[in-house]
Scaffold this motif. Structure first.
Motif, short mmCIF file in Angstrom:
data_model
loop_
_atom_site.label_atom_id
_atom_site.label_comp_id
_atom_site.label_asym_id
_atom_site.label_seq_id
_atom_site.Cartn_x
_atom_site.Cartn_y
_atom_site.Cartn_z
N ALA A 19 0.81 -1.21 0.00
CA ALA A 19 0.00 0.00 0.00
C ALA A 19 0.85 1.26 0.00
N THR A 20 2.12 1.14 0.39
CA THR A 20 2.97 2.33 0.47
C THR A 20 3.53 2.74 -0.89
N GLN A 21 3.46 1.85 -1.88
CA GLN A 21 4.11 2.15 -3.16
C GLN A 21 3.57 3.41 -3.80
N ALA A 22 2.26 3.63 -3.67
CA ALA A 22 1.65 4.77 -4.34
C ALA A 22 1.67 6.04 -3.50
N ALA A 23 2.16 5.92 -2.27
CA ALA A 23 2.14 7.08 -1.37
C ALA A 23 3.17 8.12 -1.80
N ALA A 24 2.82 9.40 -1.56
CA ALA A 24 3.80 10.46 -1.81
C ALA A 24 4.97 10.28 -0.86
N MET A 37 10.31 1.84 6.14
CA MET A 37 10.17 0.94 7.27
C MET A 37 9.40 -0.33 6.89
N GLN A 38 8.40 -0.19 6.03
CA GLN A 38 7.56 -1.33 5.69
C GLN A 38 8.04 -2.09 4.46
N THR A 39 9.14 -1.64 3.87
CA THR A 39 9.68 -2.35 2.71
C THR A 39 11.19 -2.54 2.83
N VAL A 40 11.95 -1.59 2.34
CA VAL A 40 13.39 -1.78 2.18
C VAL A 40 14.12 -2.00 3.50
N VAL A 41 13.93 -1.10 4.46
CA VAL A 41 14.70 -1.17 5.71
C VAL A 41 14.17 -2.28 6.62
N TYR A 262 9.61 -7.04 1.67
CA TYR A 262 10.15 -6.73 0.35
C TYR A 262 9.08 -6.78 -0.74
N GLU A 263 7.94 -7.41 -0.46
CA GLU A 263 6.87 -7.48 -1.45
C GLU A 263 6.41 -6.08 -1.85
N GLY A 264 6.56 -5.12 -0.96
CA GLY A 264 6.09 -3.77 -1.24
C GLY A 264 7.12 -2.85 -1.86
N PRO A 268 10.76 0.96 -9.43
CA PRO A 268 12.06 1.59 -9.68
C PRO A 268 13.13 1.15 -8.67
N ASP A 269 12.74 1.00 -7.40
CA ASP A 269 13.71 0.58 -6.39
C ASP A 269 14.14 -0.87 -6.63
N MET A 270 13.21 -1.73 -7.02
CA MET A 270 13.58 -3.11 -7.30
C MET A 270 14.52 -3.18 -8.50
N ALA A 271 14.26 -2.38 -9.52
CA ALA A 271 15.14 -2.36 -10.69
C ALA A 271 16.55 -1.93 -10.30
N ALA A 272 16.65 -0.96 -9.40
CA ALA A 272 17.97 -0.51 -8.94
C ALA A 272 18.67 -1.60 -8.14
N LEU A 273 17.94 -2.28 -7.27
CA LEU A 273 18.54 -3.37 -6.49
C LEU A 273 19.06 -4.47 -7.41
#
Length: 290
Positions: A19-24, A37-41, A262-264, A268-273
């Motif tokens: 749900a955080t992907q679309a957030a500003a 907090m809810q994804t990468v870190v 990591y599902e969230g 663009p961040d996944m492509a960079a990883l």
């Protein structure tokens, strides 16, 4: 025997992360902190309370208590909710920043492993501020966590004070991907350690660490573009494995891989990883089994 995903432990976490992907995500904002907090870190991968089978209890927030019983230490994840007595409620923003990025508590004590301070030293100022904003916004949860004990000497510090850090430009996929991998501390698990427990940085990403828990024993995979690692994998296959916790044959990975978080991760961040993983030196798998 049920798999980690079949137990459904990560359903709520994955939904929140997606749900955080679309957030500003303005720099330093609460929304940016929530996304990180809810994804990468994925701080909850360690700082969530755990149930009797080791299952995370996200409804209790980041109130800590997870035990890491791996000689030479017996460490408990801290309560990082704003509870004033058992958490971080009395800490200033500057004290929180120093604890996260430099591993120093307000009373001057050094935070020991498994807190990945060496990687968090790379946190950009804006992202550090966003994480602190997120922690401040959480409900306080009273949970007194036992003190961690170490039979190994802790360093006096993890380096000189961090003055300022700026993230690489997103346009540089490899450098930004490394930044994301650092703050996600991927290599804390996916790099082998020597007999003193120190990361063998010359074999960055070669995997081989063993993690024991209620799930049995899991072995970190080789993330380098070697035949024993990710050579031959497509970008889509790597992204799917990170997000779903399944390998190319549909075999589930075991904890502590935090795929529920990591599902969230945004596209663009996944492509960079993935671009960063492609850039690693190809190295043979460092473990005894694959």
């Amino acid at each position: 025997m049920a798999t980690f995903r079949q137990w459904g432990w990560w359903a709520a976490i994955a939904a929140a992360g997606a749900a955080t992907q679309a957030a500003a995500q303005a720099p330093g904002s609460l929304e940016r902190g929530r996304y990180l907090m809810q994804t990468v870190v994925a701080c909850g991968n360690c700082h969530f309370q755990r149930g009797p089978q080791g299952q995370p209890l996200p409804e209790k927030g980041l109130s800590g208590g997870m035990l890491f019983d791996e000689p030479p230490f017996k460490a408990y994840a801290s309560n990082i909710t704003p509870d004033p007595e058992t958490g971080i409620g009395k800490w200033t923003d500057a004290q929180l920043a120093k604890a996260i990025r430099e591993g120093i508590r307000p009373d001057g004590r050094v935070i020991g492993p498994p807190m990945p301070i060496e990687f968090y030293r790379h946190l950009a100022d804006d992202d550090l501020a966003a994480l602190i904003a997120y922690l401040r916004a959480q409900p306080p949860v009273k949970n007194a966590v036992p003190a961690s004990t170490y039979t190994m000497p802790l360093p006096p510090n993890y380096g000189p004070p961090v003055k300022s850090v700026t993230a690489p430009p997103r346009s540089d996929k490899v450098k930004y991907g490394r930044y994301l991998a650092d703050i996600a501390h991927c290599m804390e698990c996916h790099t082998p350690r020597n007999d003193k427990g120190m990361l063998e940085t010359a074999r960055r990403g070669a995997g081989g660490q063993v993690f024991k828990g209620p799930w049995g024993a899991s072995v970190s995979r080789n993330l380098t573009p070697h035949p024993s690692g990710l050579k031959g994998w497509s970008d889509a296959e790597i992204a799917k494995a990170i997000r779903t916790g399944m390998d190319r044959q549909g075999k589930p990975y075991r904890p502590p891989m935090g795929f529920g978080f990591y599902e969230g991760i945004s596209e663009p961040d996944m492509a960079a990883l993935v671009a960063y993983l492609r850039s690693l030196k190809p190295l043979p798998f460092a473990g005894a089994q694959k």
